[in-house]
Scaffold this active site. Sequence first.
Site, PDB file in Angstrom:
ATOM      1  N   THR A 190       0.831  -1.201   0.000  1.00 13.73           N
ATOM      2  CA  THR A 190       0.000   0.000   0.000  1.00 13.73           C
ATOM      3  C   THR A 190       0.866   1.251   0.000  1.00 13.73           C
ATOM      4  O   THR A 190       1.894   1.278   0.670  1.00 13.73           O
ATOM      5  CB  THR A 190      -0.831   0.021   1.297  1.00 13.73           C
ATOM      6  N   ARG A 218     -13.450  -8.756  -0.759  1.00 13.49           N
ATOM      7  CA  ARG A 218     -12.573  -8.466   0.389  1.00 13.49           C
ATOM      8  C   ARG A 218     -12.190  -6.980   0.422  1.00 13.49           C
ATOM      9  O   ARG A 218     -11.798  -6.391  -0.579  1.00 13.49           O
ATOM     10  CB  ARG A 218     -11.312  -9.317   0.291  1.00 13.49           C
ATOM     11  N   GLY A 242       0.972  -3.293   4.590  1.00 16.57           N
ATOM     12  CA  GLY A 242       1.131  -4.693   4.943  1.00 16.57           C
ATOM     13  C   GLY A 242      -0.194  -5.423   4.995  1.00 16.57           C
ATOM     14  O   GLY A 242      -1.167  -5.011   4.357  1.00 16.57           O
TER      15      GLY A 242
HETATM   16  N1  GLY Z   1      -2.726  -3.059   3.405  1.00 16.10           N
HETATM   17  C1  GLY Z   1      -3.407  -3.355   2.220  1.00 16.10           C
HETATM   18  C2  GLY Z   1      -4.353  -4.449   2.323  1.00 16.10           C
HETATM   19  O1  GLY Z   1      -4.231  -5.320   3.152  1.00 16.10           O
HETATM   20  O2  GLY Z   1      -5.267  -4.485   1.524  1.00 16.10           O
END
Ligand code: GLY
Length: 330
Positions: A190, A218, A242
């Site tokens: 990210t 999701r 993460g």
């Molecule tokens: N940190 C990004 C995700 O888990 O979608």
Amino acid sequence: MQKRREFIKGSVLGAAALGLGSSVSQAAGGPRKQEVPRAVNKPLVISTWKFGIEANEAAWKVLDKKGRALDAVEQGVHVAEADPSNTTVGLGGYPDRDGHVTLDSCIMDEKGNCGSVAFLEHIVHPVSVARKVMEETPHVMLVGEGALQFALANGFEKTNLLTPKAEKAWKNWLREKNYEPVINIENHDTISMLALDSQGDMSGACTTSGLAFKMHGRVGDSPIIGAALFVDNEVGGACATGHGEFVMKTLGSFLVVELMRQGLSPAEACQAAVERIVKKYPNYREIQVGYLAMNKQGEYGSYAIHKGFNYAVYDQTGNRLIDSAHYVNR
Ligand code: GLY
């Protein structure tokens, strides 16, 4: 741990020593003393991973002209969102296991306003849709089809985000359908960014295509205010990268900001938030989470579970990449 508790207990003194509290402090039983105000490191922008270097350049253009931190973070993360070679953010992001590129993003300003979008398809700049949600609706979050309708109604163009490279990777994945996020491999990188402008105001943004080959529907931490991003203009800001499920389970960025409010430095607060995950989730060795934070003085720091997380910092001394401290030694 004992040391940290003592540190937190002594947070009033800690805050004064950091120059965070009032300009006047009182040592126990002693005379009131005037603190010498310290120079604040501003403007400043920090962002996750190596691609943060380019993103910081765009943000700095805004900050250098005494622009607003909110505009800086939006312009900054646009760079990663529009880069087709980046397989974890925006255009070119790896799809879910059904072949859909679905995006999550949020933004937060110096007044505590925030906006977010989740499970959004076909829009190159989800962060700007999130900003529109913040500025032009009574809501904080729009998702899926509703978020897309809102974006299109506000002039955003519908774009095919699935690049040939991402489609090929997805088709390769379909052969085995083995869902196994790999630490520091670009399936959870990210971009999260925090900026402190010349006026001393702070904002943040976060944007991602989420875990590669995730289940359809999701949503990760990136659009969740308090999880992947939190800014309190009185204290500081924090953001995450993460494995989002663990950031959500511990509301990590909010935790980091609250720990800074209690007197911890940005680096100490990030470490404590990572240690929260390590303590609660025995499988921490299989996941990567990194936190990045800055306080109102322009001090910054980070901490990750594993080696390999890095972040970009741009201030008056230039733009550079810094390796994060981490918990697991290997
Ligand atoms: N940190 C990004 C995700 O888990 O979608």
